[in-house]
Design an enzyme around this catalytic site. Structure first.
Site, short mmCIF file in Angstrom:
data_model
loop_
_atom_site.label_atom_id
_atom_site.label_comp_id
_atom_site.label_asym_id
_atom_site.label_seq_id
_atom_site.Cartn_x
_atom_site.Cartn_y
_atom_site.Cartn_z
N ARG A 255 -1.71 -1.31 -6.79
CA ARG A 255 -1.86 -2.54 -5.99
C ARG A 255 -2.84 -3.50 -6.67
NH1 ARG A 255 -1.50 -4.79 -0.73
NH2 ARG A 255 -3.46 -5.51 0.18
N ARG B 164 0.84 -1.19 0.00
CA ARG B 164 0.00 0.00 0.00
C ARG B 164 0.88 1.25 0.00
NH1 ARG B 164 -2.78 -3.71 3.26
NH2 ARG B 164 -4.95 -4.07 2.60
N TYR C 45 -10.58 -10.68 -7.50
CA TYR C 45 -9.65 -10.84 -8.62
C TYR C 45 -9.84 -12.17 -9.34
CZ TYR C 45 -7.30 -7.06 -6.11
OH TYR C 45 -7.02 -5.88 -5.47
N TRP D 252 -4.03 -9.25 3.18
CA TRP D 252 -5.47 -9.08 3.37
C TRP D 252 -5.93 -9.91 4.56
CZ3 TRP D 252 -4.18 -9.24 -2.06
CH2 TRP D 252 -4.46 -8.04 -2.73
N LYS E 77 -2.68 -2.29 7.57
CA LYS E 77 -4.11 -1.97 7.68
C LYS E 77 -4.84 -3.01 8.50
CE LYS E 77 -8.07 -0.64 4.84
NZ LYS E 77 -8.56 -0.42 3.46
N HIS F 30 -3.56 3.81 -5.78
CA HIS F 30 -3.92 2.53 -5.17
C HIS F 30 -4.19 1.46 -6.22
CE1 HIS F 30 -5.24 -0.05 -1.90
NE2 HIS F 30 -6.31 -0.37 -2.60
#
Length: 342
Positions: A277, A188, A309, A300, A215, A274
């Site tokens: 990414r 990120r 994805y 994640w 995150k 972003h």
């Protein structure tokens, strides 16, 4: 007294309260008469607090200062700061009790030309500060409700290899290398701009993100492929702490005029930093990286985050799609793939 600070167009007020506290505060207006009315109202409010024992009224600026003090280690802190700077001209002179649902709507509408998701992030920040002012600080009796904006269905924006090459050629060195590093690692923005040499081991070809920088609040191990290593090597020795710098200083902003001009010259539209990414993740899926492994590589916290994805590499479903081919259902046996001419 009223006065103007250097580089400020608004009037400021300065006086001492009955209990000896010095007050210095922006009136939020360039009109002197309005500023005088603000000063008179503020003095009256503070007199009632000092003499009658009423609950003091807190300002948005006071809440912002305390919020930033208490969220110093928040991963998205810089994003908060950027939003709060913009909000200051709209809420900076207000008491928290004066920030109503209608006022928040008015502020959101003033941010014209921005996507619903961006407006939602802004109103979510306002809501978080007001709720903390109510539930933890006891500054207001009740935080106002906040309306959100309908967001369109999630769409993955990613670049082809040729598009990425065009963009990288147009970017200045520091942004180009940070973009290359993002495309190689999927990190990120804040993790790239905040990367320190103490988090990199080129001999082992790994880097790591600490839990307070992630995150999901979990440490991330980052394997460095050849592309990532080649990006890092020329930056060795430029700064004793930060990996990526500009004119000797740490880089905090990437969505600059140079970024948007490079996008325009490269002929690339509707693309955010972003989305680099997203591009990294999309390339991985298209090259066959299993989603479970991609989830770990990208840091994640939820498998649902990588499922978006999956549609980019449907080849693994071909065998199952063939189960209902007409030739198979009629004969019970598979037929050889047929070449279809167009």
């Amino acid at each position: 007294m009223l006065y103007r600070r250097k580089n400020s167009r608004c009037w400021w007020v300065r006086f001492t309260t009955p209990d000896g506290k010095e007050i210095r505060r922006s009136t939020g207006t360039e009109d002197k008469k309005d500023a005088e009315e603000f000063e008179a109202k503020l003095k009256q409010e503070l007199w009632r607090v000092a003499r009658l024992g009423e609950k003091p009224k807190r300002t948005w600026q006071e809440a912002v200062v305390r919020w930033l003090e208490e969220t110093e280690h928040k991963a998205s802190r810089q994003d908060d700061i950027n939003l709060l700077r913009w909000l200051d001209s709209h809420l900076g002179s207000l008491f928290l009790n004066d920030i109503t649902t209608d006022k928040i709507d008015q502020v959101a509408r003033a941010r014209s030309g921005t996507a619903p998701a961006t407006k939602n992030r802004m109103v979510a920040l306002i809501r978080a500060i007001l709720r903390r002012a109510e539930r933890q600080w006891g500054w207001i009796d009740r935080a106002p409700s906040v309306r959100t904006y309908a967001e369109p269905g999630l769409r993955i924006r990613w670049l082809t290899r040729d598009e990425a090459d065009r963009l990288l050629k147009e970017l200045p060195e520091h942004l180009a290398d940070m973009a290359r590093f993002t495309l190689a690692t999927g990190l990120r923005r804040a993790n790239v701009t905040g990367l320190e040499w103490g988090q990199v081991d080129l001999s082992r070809r790994v880097a790591w993100i600490h839990p307070d920088q992630a995150k999901a609040r979990r440490a991330i191990g980052v394997p460095l492929n050849n592309d990532a290593v080649l990006v890092l090597r020329p930056w060795i020795g430029r700064h004793d702490r930060w990996v990526f710098t500009y004119k000797g200083n740490r880089i905090t902003q990437v969505s600059t005029a140079a970024w948007y001009k490079a996008l325009e010259r490269a002929g690339i539209e509707d693309f955010r930093w972003h989305d680099l990414r997203h591009t990294w993740a999309s390339w991985h899926v298209q090259e066959g990286t299993p989603l479970q492994d991609l989830m770990q590589l990208g840091g994640w916290s939820s498998y649902d985050m990588v499922l978006r994805y999956a549609h980019l590499a449907p080849e693994h479903l071909a065998e199952h799609a063939a189960r209902i081919e007409r030739s198979r259902t009629l004969t019970g046996t598979p037929s050889k793939p047929e070449t279809i001419s167009h």
